[in-house]
Design a protein around this motif. Structure first.
Motif, mmCIF file in Angstrom:
data_model
loop_
_atom_site.group_PDB
_atom_site.id
_atom_site.type_symbol
_atom_site.label_atom_id
_atom_site.label_comp_id
_atom_site.label_asym_id
_atom_site.label_seq_id
_atom_site.Cartn_x
_atom_site.Cartn_y
_atom_site.Cartn_z
ATOM 1 N N VAL A 216 -17.291 -1.717 7.222
ATOM 2 C CA VAL A 216 -17.015 -0.351 6.762
ATOM 3 C C VAL A 216 -15.526 -0.058 6.820
ATOM 4 C CG1 VAL A 216 -17.312 2.100 7.294
ATOM 5 C CG2 VAL A 216 -19.281 0.583 7.361
ATOM 6 N N LEU A 217 -14.907 -0.361 7.947
ATOM 7 C CA LEU A 217 -13.493 -0.034 8.115
ATOM 8 C C LEU A 217 -12.614 -0.824 7.150
ATOM 9 C CD1 LEU A 217 -13.208 0.239 12.006
ATOM 10 C CD2 LEU A 217 -13.575 2.048 10.316
ATOM 11 N N ARG A 218 -12.947 -2.092 6.932
ATOM 12 C CA ARG A 218 -12.175 -2.878 5.965
ATOM 13 C C ARG A 218 -12.372 -2.321 4.550
ATOM 14 N NH1 ARG A 218 -9.498 -7.098 7.988
ATOM 15 N NH2 ARG A 218 -10.194 -8.062 9.945
ATOM 16 N N SER A 219 -13.571 -1.835 4.248
ATOM 17 C CA SER A 219 -13.816 -1.232 2.936
ATOM 18 C C SER A 219 -13.010 0.050 2.771
ATOM 19 C CB SER A 219 -15.310 -0.940 2.759
ATOM 20 O OG SER A 219 -16.065 -2.129 2.722
ATOM 21 N N VAL A 220 -12.883 0.824 3.847
ATOM 22 C CA VAL A 220 -12.079 2.045 3.796
ATOM 23 C C VAL A 220 -10.617 1.698 3.533
ATOM 24 C CG1 VAL A 220 -11.238 4.011 5.124
ATOM 25 C CG2 VAL A 220 -13.651 3.358 5.260
ATOM 26 N N LEU A 221 -10.106 0.688 4.236
ATOM 27 C CA LEU A 221 -8.712 0.275 4.019
ATOM 28 C C LEU A 221 -8.492 -0.205 2.589
ATOM 29 C CD1 LEU A 221 -7.978 -1.600 7.378
ATOM 30 C CD2 LEU A 221 -7.046 0.605 6.648
ATOM 31 N N LEU A 222 -9.430 -0.954 2.059
ATOM 32 C CA LEU A 222 -9.317 -1.413 0.670
ATOM 33 C C LEU A 222 -9.338 -0.230 -0.291
ATOM 34 C CD1 LEU A 222 -11.629 -4.567 0.722
ATOM 35 C CD2 LEU A 222 -9.146 -4.541 0.434
ATOM 36 N N LEU A 223 -10.170 0.754 0.009
ATOM 37 C CA LEU A 223 -10.253 1.932 -0.860
ATOM 38 C C LEU A 223 -8.941 2.717 -0.839
ATOM 39 C CD1 LEU A 223 -12.340 3.487 -2.651
ATOM 40 C CD2 LEU A 223 -12.724 4.949 -0.654
ATOM 41 N N LEU A 224 -8.307 2.806 0.321
ATOM 42 C CA LEU A 224 -7.014 3.495 0.381
ATOM 43 C C LEU A 224 -5.999 2.819 -0.532
ATOM 44 C CD1 LEU A 224 -6.552 4.272 4.191
ATOM 45 C CD2 LEU A 224 -7.183 5.867 2.374
ATOM 46 N N SER B 196 0.823 -1.202 0.000
ATOM 47 C CA SER B 196 0.000 0.000 0.000
ATOM 48 C C SER B 196 0.859 1.254 0.000
ATOM 49 C CB SER B 196 -0.919 0.014 1.228
ATOM 50 O OG SER B 196 -1.593 1.256 1.338
ATOM 51 N N ALA B 197 0.399 2.274 -0.727
ATOM 52 C CA ALA B 197 1.092 3.563 -0.698
ATOM 53 C C ALA B 197 1.015 4.188 0.689
ATOM 54 C CB ALA B 197 0.474 4.506 -1.727
ATOM 55 N N PHE B 198 0.021 3.778 1.486
ATOM 56 C CA PHE B 198 -0.181 4.348 2.815
ATOM 57 C C PHE B 198 0.279 3.412 3.932
ATOM 58 C CE2 PHE B 198 -3.195 6.509 0.063
ATOM 59 C CZ PHE B 198 -3.007 7.846 0.414
ATOM 60 N N ASN B 199 1.134 2.451 3.602
ATOM 61 C CA ASN B 199 1.596 1.486 4.595
ATOM 62 C C ASN B 199 2.256 2.194 5.776
ATOM 63 O OD1 ASN B 199 2.220 -1.163 5.618
ATOM 64 N ND2 ASN B 199 4.336 -0.846 4.961
ATOM 65 N N GLY B 200 1.877 1.776 6.992
ATOM 66 C CA GLY B 200 2.449 2.358 8.198
ATOM 67 C C GLY B 200 1.716 3.560 8.727
ATOM 68 N N GLY B 201 0.630 3.952 8.057
ATOM 69 C CA GLY B 201 -0.106 5.131 8.487
ATOM 70 C C GLY B 201 -1.012 4.869 9.681
ATOM 71 N N TYR B 202 -1.158 5.881 10.522
ATOM 72 C CA TYR B 202 -2.098 5.860 11.645
ATOM 73 C C TYR B 202 -3.045 7.029 11.414
ATOM 74 C CZ TYR B 202 -3.920 5.755 16.436
ATOM 75 O OH TYR B 202 -4.743 5.681 17.547
ATOM 76 N N PHE B 203 -4.221 6.735 10.892
ATOM 77 C CA PHE B 203 -5.115 7.789 10.432
ATOM 78 C C PHE B 203 -6.278 7.986 11.395
ATOM 79 C CE2 PHE B 203 -3.253 6.066 6.428
ATOM 80 C CZ PHE B 203 -2.437 7.161 6.174
ATOM 81 N N ARG B 204 -6.326 9.176 11.984
ATOM 82 C CA ARG B 204 -7.397 9.516 12.912
ATOM 83 C C ARG B 204 -8.695 9.739 12.145
ATOM 84 N NH1 ARG B 204 -6.577 14.443 14.960
ATOM 85 N NH2 ARG B 204 -7.980 14.072 16.713
ATOM 86 N N ALA B 205 -9.764 9.187 12.683
ATOM 87 C CA ALA B 205 -11.062 9.293 12.024
ATOM 88 C C ALA B 205 -12.158 9.287 13.077
ATOM 89 C CB ALA B 205 -11.262 8.132 11.041
ATOM 90 N N GLU B 206 -13.356 9.608 12.648
ATOM 91 C CA GLU B 206 -14.503 9.573 13.550
ATOM 92 C C GLU B 206 -15.678 8.923 12.837
ATOM 93 O OE1 GLU B 206 -15.464 12.771 16.486
ATOM 94 O OE2 GLU B 206 -17.234 13.041 15.226
ATOM 95 N N MET B 207 -16.381 8.070 13.558
ATOM 96 C CA MET B 207 -17.627 7.487 13.074
ATOM 97 C C MET B 207 -18.737 7.900 14.022
ATOM 98 S SD MET B 207 -16.671 3.603 11.828
ATOM 99 C CE MET B 207 -18.217 3.405 10.908
ATOM 100 N N THR B 208 -19.886 8.269 13.452
ATOM 101 C CA THR B 208 -21.053 8.601 14.261
ATOM 102 C C THR B 208 -22.228 7.754 13.798
ATOM 103 O OG1 THR B 208 -21.648 10.432 12.787
ATOM 104 C CG2 THR B 208 -20.268 10.957 14.680
ATOM 105 N N PHE B 209 -23.084 7.438 14.744
ATOM 106 C CA PHE B 209 -24.226 6.557 14.505
ATOM 107 C C PHE B 209 -25.495 7.235 15.013
ATOM 108 C CE2 PHE B 209 -20.367 4.287 15.420
ATOM 109 C CZ PHE B 209 -20.286 3.279 14.470
#
Length: 235
Positions: free
Chosen positions: A123-131, A51-64
């Motif tokens: 959702v989170l796995r889909s986000v990682l795949l999209l990255l 991945s081009a983003f390997n090693g990244g720690y990306f802050r995010a927020e999910m709301t429900f």
């Protein structure tokens, strides 16, 4: 079963179960905002040498909402990421977060969009795949899409610059994983009979903050300071 029957207590019960399962994973770090189960603060970790983003720690927020899982959560990165499918405000252009049902305008099939059988992990796995694998035919960031297509070396360099900056957000004492076990087969709510066996009379109280009050705090962090995106960051 209707969404109204499921109710806010059902949403919180479902989310408590999901957060307990995800707490066992090494690729995501989760905290609740003001102890509110309907607001998650995440550290999403990319562990993929390809991945081009390997090693990244990306802050995010999910709301429900209280209608979860009948309505999808929202997701946004709290820091800018230069990626074809990430808007400047950190939100994503991704089918799984779109409301259920087929949308003839977008061309998305119902199976590509949110359904109650999805969950936070999907959702989170889909986000990682999209990255790792952007969809450049309908980009949220046109410039990033063009660079990804025409100048992959420059795109990868920008991605690694973002990864290096993201490491400043790793919490003290948190150990970043370097390898991960293969993910288990997807599990849907259909696999959990207890999920659909909620009692009409059962109430759940998980000590979260009042959701109405939290709505007013949606753009603020724990210290009361507004979350924002620096003008100095990449667009």
């Amino acid at each position: 079963m209707s969404a109204s029957r499921f109710g806010g207590g059902g949403a919180k019960h479902r989310l408590m179960s999901e957060i307990q399962e995800l707490s066992k994973e090494k690729w995501v770090n989760i905290d609740l905002v003001h102890d509110n189960i309907l607001r998650w603060r995440l550290g999403l970790i990319v562990v993929n040498p390809d991945s081009a983003f390997n090693g990244g720690y990306f802050r995010a927020e999910m709301t429900f909402t209280d209608e979860y899982p009948y309505q999808p959560p929202s997701f946004r990165f709290l820091v800018p990421i230069y990626h074809p499918n990430v808007y400047p405000d950190g939100k994503l252009c991704i089918s799984i977060l779109h409301t259920p049902g087929e949308d003839l305008t977008s061309g998305e099939q119902a199976s590509e969009r949110w359904s109650p059988l999805q969950g936070v992990e999907s959702v989170l796995r889909s986000v990682l795949l999209l990255l790792d694998d952007p969809e450049i035919n309908s980009p949220a960031n046109v410039d990033a899409g063009v660079m990804y297509r025409d100048d992959r070396a420059m795109y990868n360099k920008k991605a690694q610059d973002i990864v290096e900056r993201s490491k400043n957000d790793i919490p003290d004492g948190f150990v970043m994983p370097t390898t991960l076990d293969p993910p288990p087969p997807p599990k849907s709510a259909d696999d959990d009979p207890a999920f659909w066996a909620e009692s009409d009379d059962e109430e759940f109280d998980f000590g979260g903050s009042d959701t109405g009050e939290d709505a007013d705090l949606a753009e603020f962090d724990e210290d009361g300071e507004e979350e924002g995106i620096s003008d100095d960051d990449d667009n």
